[in-house]
Design an enzyme around this catalytic site. Structure first.
Site, PDB file in Angstrom:
ATOM      1  N   ARG A  11       0.814  -1.223   0.000  1.00 20.45           N
ATOM      2  CA  ARG A  11       0.000   0.000   0.000  1.00 20.45           C
ATOM      3  C   ARG A  11       0.845   1.270   0.000  1.00 20.45           C
ATOM      4  O   ARG A  11       0.329   2.367  -0.160  1.00 20.45           O
ATOM      5  CB  ARG A  11      -0.948  -0.001   1.200  1.00 20.45           C
ATOM      6  CG  ARG A  11      -2.025  -1.071   1.097  1.00 20.45           C
ATOM      7  CD  ARG A  11      -2.988  -1.041   2.264  1.00 20.45           C
ATOM      8  NE  ARG A  11      -2.356  -1.277   3.549  1.00 20.45           N
ATOM      9  CZ  ARG A  11      -2.172  -2.474   4.094  1.00 20.45           C
ATOM     10  NH1 ARG A  11      -2.549  -3.562   3.456  1.00 20.45           N
ATOM     11  NH2 ARG A  11      -1.608  -2.601   5.267  1.00 20.45           N
ATOM     12  N   CYS A  12       2.148   1.121   0.175  1.00 15.47           N
ATOM     13  CA  CYS A  12       3.062   2.272   0.237  1.00 15.47           C
ATOM     14  C   CYS A  12       3.681   2.512  -1.141  1.00 15.47           C
ATOM     15  O   CYS A  12       4.275   1.609  -1.736  1.00 15.47           O
ATOM     16  CB  CYS A  12       4.154   1.985   1.262  1.00 15.47           C
ATOM     17  SG  CYS A  12       5.539   3.132   1.237  1.00 15.47           S
ATOM     18  N   SER A  13       3.575   3.734  -1.639  1.00 17.13           N
ATOM     19  CA  SER A  13       4.114   4.046  -2.972  1.00 17.13           C
ATOM     20  C   SER A  13       5.626   3.865  -3.034  1.00 17.13           C
ATOM     21  O   SER A  13       6.157   3.388  -4.037  1.00 17.13           O
ATOM     22  CB  SER A  13       3.721   5.461  -3.393  1.00 17.13           C
ATOM     23  OG  SER A  13       4.290   6.419  -2.524  1.00 17.13           O
TER      24      SER A  13
END
Length: 117
Positions: A11-13
């Protein structure tokens, strides 16, 4: 290319970017989704040493709400900081890239490609 381990939060870019960089560099990688399968305290201690950090706090996301809720900024006991990271892995700064006995936090992501070469 040698085996790389990526502590990954999909979920973390920045973590997704790290994954892409490893793909572009044809790295043989193992992905560890640390939010799904919490690391043990021993694993944290081992990686903390690989990162070259003296304190678990250097590896913590200090702006997370849980950091403030647990009042960790005033905590001086390293074992308690590590316990909090085990219980709430969201506190772990990411992405972590491990190669051999060395590790880095992949921020900025521009340093990842050089590290894995």
């Amino acid at each position: 290319m040698s085996n790389i381990k990526l502590w990954h939060n999909p979920r973390c870019s920045k973590s997704r970017e790290a994954f892409s960089i490893l793909e572009e560099n044809n790295c043989d990688k193992e992905v560890f989704k640390y939010l799904d399968e919490k690391p043990t305290k021993e694993e944290l201690k081992k990686v903390l040493k690989m990162l070259g950090f003296k304190s678990a706090r250097e590896w913590m996301r200090t702006k997370e709400d849980i950091y403030k809720e647990l009042n960790l900024k005033d905590e001086t006991d390293e074992e308690k900081l590590l316990d909090a990271m085990v219980e709430y892995p969201k506190l772990i700064e990411r992405p972590v890239i491990i190669k051999g006995d060395k590790a880095i936090i992949g921020r900025p992501t521009s340093m990842i490609a050089e590290f894995v070469k």
